[in-house]
Structures are given as C-alpha cells and as structure tokens.
Scaffold this motif. Structure first.
Motif, PDB file in Angstrom:
ATOM      1  N   HIS A  20      77.572  88.526   6.207  1.00  0.00           N
ATOM      2  CA  HIS A  20      78.928  89.028   6.422  1.00  0.00           C
ATOM      3  C   HIS A  20      78.996  89.848   7.712  1.00  0.00           C
ATOM      4  O   HIS A  20      79.889  89.643   8.540  1.00  0.00           O
ATOM      5  CB  HIS A  20      79.344  89.882   5.222  1.00  0.00           C
ATOM      6  CG  HIS A  20      80.734  90.435   5.296  1.00  0.00           C
ATOM      7  ND1 HIS A  20      81.784  89.928   4.580  1.00  0.00           N
ATOM      8  CD2 HIS A  20      81.251  91.459   6.018  1.00  0.00           C
ATOM      9  CE1 HIS A  20      82.893  90.617   4.846  1.00  0.00           C
ATOM     10  NE2 HIS A  20      82.586  91.560   5.721  1.00  0.00           N
ATOM     11  N   CYS A  21      78.046  90.778   7.863  1.00  0.00           N
ATOM     12  CA  CYS A  21      78.037  91.621   9.069  1.00  0.00           C
ATOM     13  C   CYS A  21      77.834  90.773  10.326  1.00  0.00           C
ATOM     14  O   CYS A  21      78.502  90.993  11.346  1.00  0.00           O
ATOM     15  CB  CYS A  21      76.935  92.669   8.964  1.00  0.00           C
ATOM     16  SG  CYS A  21      77.195  93.906   7.660  1.00  0.00           S
ATOM     17  N   ASN A 167      85.071  87.974   1.490  1.00  0.00           N
ATOM     18  CA  ASN A 167      84.073  87.542   2.461  1.00  0.00           C
ATOM     19  C   ASN A 167      84.624  86.367   3.262  1.00  0.00           C
ATOM     20  O   ASN A 167      85.495  85.626   2.787  1.00  0.00           O
ATOM     21  CB  ASN A 167      82.786  87.102   1.751  1.00  0.00           C
ATOM     22  CG  ASN A 167      81.980  88.276   1.246  1.00  0.00           C
ATOM     23  OD1 ASN A 167      81.642  89.173   2.002  1.00  0.00           O
ATOM     24  ND2 ASN A 167      81.670  88.269  -0.032  1.00  0.00           N
ATOM     25  N   GLY A 168      84.089  86.197   4.462  1.00  0.00           N
ATOM     26  CA  GLY A 168      84.563  85.118   5.320  1.00  0.00           C
ATOM     27  C   GLY A 168      83.545  84.002   5.469  1.00  0.00           C
ATOM     28  O   GLY A 168      82.355  84.188   5.224  1.00  0.00           O
ATOM     29  N   VAL A 169      84.041  82.855   5.859  1.00  0.00           N
ATOM     30  CA  VAL A 169      83.206  81.682   6.140  1.00  0.00           C
ATOM     31  C   VAL A 169      83.762  81.016   7.391  1.00  0.00           C
ATOM     32  O   VAL A 169      84.984  80.981   7.590  1.00  0.00           O
ATOM     33  CB  VAL A 169      83.245  80.683   4.965  1.00  0.00           C
ATOM     34  CG1 VAL A 169      82.640  79.338   5.357  1.00  0.00           C
ATOM     35  CG2 VAL A 169      82.499  81.241   3.762  1.00  0.00           C
ATOM     36  N   PHE A 170      82.893  80.506   8.248  1.00  0.00           N
ATOM     37  CA  PHE A 170      83.337  79.654   9.343  1.00  0.00           C
ATOM     38  C   PHE A 170      83.475  78.247   8.765  1.00  0.00           C
ATOM     39  O   PHE A 170      82.516  77.480   8.699  1.00  0.00           O
ATOM     40  CB  PHE A 170      82.330  79.675  10.498  1.00  0.00           C
ATOM     41  CG  PHE A 170      82.300  80.990  11.247  1.00  0.00           C
ATOM     42  CD1 PHE A 170      83.404  81.426  11.957  1.00  0.00           C
ATOM     43  CD2 PHE A 170      81.162  81.788  11.224  1.00  0.00           C
ATOM     44  CE1 PHE A 170      83.382  82.638  12.644  1.00  0.00           C
ATOM     45  CE2 PHE A 170      81.130  82.991  11.902  1.00  0.00           C
ATOM     46  CZ  PHE A 170      82.241  83.425  12.612  1.00  0.00           C
ATOM     47  N   VAL A 171      84.688  77.934   8.300  1.00  0.00           N
ATOM     48  CA  VAL A 171      84.919  76.705   7.549  1.00  0.00           C
ATOM     49  C   VAL A 171      84.480  75.475   8.336  1.00  0.00           C
ATOM     50  O   VAL A 171      83.828  74.566   7.793  1.00  0.00           O
ATOM     51  CB  VAL A 171      86.410  76.592   7.137  1.00  0.00           C
ATOM     52  CG1 VAL A 171      86.694  75.218   6.534  1.00  0.00           C
ATOM     53  CG2 VAL A 171      86.758  77.687   6.141  1.00  0.00           C
ATOM     54  N   LYS A 172      84.798  75.427   9.618  1.00  0.00           N
ATOM     55  CA  LYS A 172      84.442  74.248  10.419  1.00  0.00           C
ATOM     56  C   LYS A 172      82.945  74.003  10.446  1.00  0.00           C
ATOM     57  O   LYS A 172      82.485  72.861  10.490  1.00  0.00           O
ATOM     58  CB  LYS A 172      84.978  74.390  11.851  1.00  0.00           C
ATOM     59  CG  LYS A 172      86.476  74.153  11.976  1.00  0.00           C
ATOM     60  CD  LYS A 172      86.904  74.158  13.431  1.00  0.00           C
ATOM     61  CE  LYS A 172      88.391  73.848  13.561  1.00  0.00           C
ATOM     62  NZ  LYS A 172      88.843  73.852  14.976  1.00  0.00           N
ATOM     63  N   ASP A 349      88.615  81.599   5.840  1.00  0.00           N
ATOM     64  CA  ASP A 349      88.048  81.406   7.170  1.00  0.00           C
ATOM     65  C   ASP A 349      88.064  82.729   7.939  1.00  0.00           C
ATOM     66  O   ASP A 349      88.983  83.549   7.786  1.00  0.00           O
ATOM     67  CB  ASP A 349      88.859  80.358   7.944  1.00  0.00           C
ATOM     68  CG  ASP A 349      88.190  79.966   9.247  1.00  0.00           C
ATOM     69  OD1 ASP A 349      87.140  79.308   9.191  1.00  0.00           O
ATOM     70  OD2 ASP A 349      88.712  80.346  10.321  1.00  0.00           O
ATOM     71  N   TRP A 350      87.040  82.931   8.773  1.00  0.00           N
ATOM     72  CA  TRP A 350      86.942  84.195   9.506  1.00  0.00           C
ATOM     73  C   TRP A 350      88.149  84.434  10.416  1.00  0.00           C
ATOM     74  O   TRP A 350      88.480  85.580  10.710  1.00  0.00           O
ATOM     75  CB  TRP A 350      85.651  84.245  10.325  1.00  0.00           C
ATOM     76  CG  TRP A 350      84.492  84.764   9.539  1.00  0.00           C
ATOM     77  CD1 TRP A 350      83.372  84.087   9.163  1.00  0.00           C
ATOM     78  CD2 TRP A 350      84.336  86.092   9.014  1.00  0.00           C
ATOM     79  NE1 TRP A 350      82.531  84.906   8.431  1.00  0.00           N
ATOM     80  CE2 TRP A 350      83.098  86.137   8.337  1.00  0.00           C
ATOM     81  CE3 TRP A 350      85.130  87.243   9.055  1.00  0.00           C
ATOM     82  CZ2 TRP A 350      82.640  87.297   7.700  1.00  0.00           C
ATOM     83  CZ3 TRP A 350      84.661  88.399   8.424  1.00  0.00           C
ATOM     84  CH2 TRP A 350      83.438  88.414   7.766  1.00  0.00           C
ATOM     85  N   SER A 351      88.819  83.406  10.857  1.00  0.00           N
ATOM     86  CA  SER A 351      90.011  83.593  11.685  1.00  0.00           C
ATOM     87  C   SER A 351      91.073  84.391  10.940  1.00  0.00           C
ATOM     88  O   SER A 351      91.828  85.166  11.548  1.00  0.00           O
ATOM     89  CB  SER A 351      90.579  82.231  12.105  1.00  0.00           C
ATOM     90  OG  SER A 351      90.962  81.474  10.967  1.00  0.00           O
ATOM     91  N   THR A 352      91.127  84.231   9.628  1.00  0.00           N
ATOM     92  CA  THR A 352      92.069  84.982   8.791  1.00  0.00           C
ATOM     93  C   THR A 352      91.477  86.311   8.341  1.00  0.00           C
ATOM     94  O   THR A 352      92.111  87.363   8.460  1.00  0.00           O
ATOM     95  CB  THR A 352      92.455  84.147   7.553  1.00  0.00           C
ATOM     96  OG1 THR A 352      93.085  82.942   7.968  1.00  0.00           O
ATOM     97  CG2 THR A 352      93.399  84.920   6.643  1.00  0.00           C
ATOM     98  N   VAL A 353      90.243  86.260   7.833  1.00  0.00           N
ATOM     99  CA  VAL A 353      89.624  87.458   7.268  1.00  0.00           C
ATOM    100  C   VAL A 353      89.456  88.554   8.318  1.00  0.00           C
ATOM    101  O   VAL A 353      89.748  89.732   8.068  1.00  0.00           O
ATOM    102  CB  VAL A 353      88.259  87.098   6.641  1.00  0.00           C
ATOM    103  CG1 VAL A 353      87.509  88.347   6.194  1.00  0.00           C
ATOM    104  CG2 VAL A 353      88.457  86.149   5.453  1.00  0.00           C
TER     105      VAL A 353
END
Length: 375
Positions: A20-21, A167-172, A349-353
């Motif tokens: 996450h960090c 938590n975020g994920v780089f979906v792509k 997605d991290w773009s949102t989170v």
C-alpha cells in the motif's frame, strides 16, 4: 506537496501495508508530488524513495508475524528523516504498532494523517496499551481506515473516527491479454487457484484441503494450483492421497500472479479471519477471476455480499465444496459474475483511491492551521 510516509513493517518481507505504501508513493510521485517513505529494512530497497532504518524484529501479532523496528538508534534515524524532509504532511500507517510509524508520529511537527489497516475482534495488547497510545494519537489531524472492519477496530480501542478509504490496486497491471495454458482448465479438468502463505492457517489452505475430496468427487479431473511460500511437506500432508491433484507453484511473480488469477476457473479465498480488507480479492477481480471467498466481513464488503463473487460459510469445508461444485457446473454464471467483478474493480484503482487520500491530506493541513490560529 512534500509528503512523508511512515511504514511500520519491514520492507524486506513485503505485505499488504508495505505494498500500500509503495503503490501510494508511486502514484503520488507520478502526479508530481515529492514523496519519501521511511521503513525498517536491512537490505537496500529497490525503490529510491524509500529510506531504510535497519533490520526489524519478528513479533507474533494478529495471527501472523509482524516485523517491527524500535529503539534509540531507529528514533534518531526517524527524527533526522523528518528534519531533512521538511514535509507538508506526514502519513503514518498503523501508528499504534511499536515501530517506525509511532516514532515518526511522536516526533512530528507537521500535519499528520494516519491509516489504520488492522481488523480484529479483540486485542489484549491494544487494550493494555491504549491508555498510553491515545494521547499520542491526539497529534493526528485526520484518520483513515481501509475498511469498516479496520475503522471498527480503531474506534473500539482508540476512540475517535476515521474516513473509510480502501486499499488501492493498479487495475491495468493486473489485467491479462489472454489466458495462460499453464493455469487454464477444461470442462472435464477445471483449475482452482489458491494464493497465500501455505503454512499460515488463517489464509485457509487447511479448509481447502478438507473440502478437496468432495470437490474431486464432483469434478474428478479438477486441478488445484497453490501459489505461496511455506513448508511444502506439511502442505502436501494436508491433502493426503489427493495431493496428486495439487500443484505447488511456490512464490510467483506479479505477472504470473495475474495470469494465474485470470486463467483459472475459480480463485479460492478461504481466509478465516484477521483480514481488514482483502486486497487479493480486488487483484483477482481486476484479472477477471471468478472469486469464491469465505464470508468474513471484510470479504463480504469487497464482493458486495456476493454480487462480484460467491461466498461460503467461513471455516466450513463442506459448504466450500458445495459452492465450488455448483460454480464449476455453471460456466455462464461464472463468466457473468467475473465480468461484473472486473468492472467493479475500477473503484479501487489508485487513480481514484489516491485522489481521496490527497483530499484528506488537504483537510489535515487546514485543520492544523486552524489549531495554530486558535492557540
């Protein structure tokens, strides 16, 4: 902004908080912010934005092993990092664990945001420590929890409240272009995937092992693909005579993890507890996997109570076998649910989170200024 991120867990042995960090820092740097992460680490981190403070000590915590770093030498490193960084905001993760995050919080002079990742029903350690920890937490201007379960734990033991930002994920990065034949099954020989420490009971492999005979009875050609580190001899012994249908892959790369999740007929997440969120479920959804998960609260939240996957009763191997066999018999339903999950993954997605987290940073800075003006 100049942003400092304090991670209490060892960078040498990556886990959910460390990922996450790392990912948050990469997203913020990509947006033009100046970010530095401090964490316990004996080896030189691959990321040039990470400031290591030396080796960590393994401690049993919440059904797993947390590797923490504390003491005068670490405290001096933390204070120097804070002084050199001159941060606009400090983001501390798991501030109530006795490690780098708590030390950074104690010495900070800038606005502070905290993120709580842990979920548990009760903790004797937290109950005893809370009278000492709560005054320190008063230095925090804004709090985040990664889930409702993490928020409940923080409120129960430490008081106050928190914004829920997952938590975020780089979906792509998790999307696959085509299924990998190594992990792909057929109608007669479907594949099931499991990822996690194979010798950590709360990850649930023993539940799968107990369910596997009934799964094989309904699907004689089924193949179970197990990815994760641990004692292979102990893991094989769990399956007994059925180990012949289990393939132990060991640790896998991020690329192979995505291919495994997206290629198998079903991904099994039998975790029995101690999960505050379930980032692996989001990764599986991003890869286009059909998810079969235990019905612990954190997993029900991610899958929207079965809308983006299916649940079985926690620690119930008979129910797991029933759910898996029913799912394998209905490929059209599996495909529809997996498609819905892949679409829903974008909300993580991290773009949102990261945008939500930046909003909290701005709130913390404004709150700190108001506190100064009121003095």
């Amino acid at each position: 902004m100049r942003i400092g991120i304090a991670c209490g867990y060892s960078w040498d042995v990556p886990g959910g908080v460390q990922y996450h960090c790392r990912d948050l820092a990469e997203e913020l740097i990509g947006r033009g912010h100046d970010v530095s992460v401090i964490a316990p680490a004996q080896e030189e981190p691959a990321e040039d934005f990470v400031h290591p403070v030396g080796a960590a000590i393994p401690i049993r915590y919440n059904g797993s092993v947390a590797r923490l770093s504390f003491g005068p030498k670490v405290n001096r490193e933390v204070r120097k990092w804070l002084a050199d960084g001159d941060f606009d905001v400090l983001h501390v993760h798991e501030p109530f664990t006795p490690s780098v995050s708590m030390l950074a919080l104690m010495s900070s002079t800038c606005p502070v945001v905290s993120t709580f990742h842990t979920a548990m029903d009760r903790s004797r350690i937290l109950a005893m420590a809370s009278p000492l920890v709560v005054p320190i937490l008063d230095k925090i201007q804004a709090r985040i929890a990664v889930s409702e379960e993490a928020r409940r734990t923080a409120v129960q033991h430490l008081g106050g409240d928190a914004w829920i930002i997952p938590n975020g994920v780089f979906v792509k990065d998790m999307q696959i272009q085509a299924k990998d034949e190594r992990f792909t099954g057929t109608n007669e020989a479907p594949t099931l995937a499991f990822l996690g420490r194979i010798d950590e009971p709360r990850k649930g492999l023993p539940v799968v092992a107990k369910a596997f005979p009934a799964i094989r009875k309904g699907n004689p050609g089924v193949r179970l693909l197990v990815a994760g580190r641990g004692d292979l001899d102990v893991a094989r012994a769990m399956f007994g005579e059925h180990a012949e249908a289990v393939e132990f892959l060991g640790g896998v790369s991020d690329e192979d993890k995505a291919l495994l999740l997206g290629s198998a007929d079903a991904y099994l997440a039998p975790n029995t507890g101690g999960e505050s969120f379930g980032i692996i479920l989001v990764e599986a959804m991003s890869a286009g996997a059909f998810v079969v998960a235990s019905d612990i609260p954190a997993f029900r939240a991610v899958l929207s109570d079965g809308e983006f996957g299916v649940h079985f009763r926690n620690e119930d191997p008979e129910d797991l076998a029933r759910v898996v066999n029913e799912a394998l018999a209905d490929p059209q339903r599996r495909e529809a649910i997996a498609h819905a999950g892949a679409e829903a993954a974008w909300r993580f997605d991290w773009s949102t989170v990261a945008s939500h987290i930046l909003s909290v940073y701005e709130t913390a800075i404004r709150t700190a200024q108001i506190e100064v003006d009121d003095e």
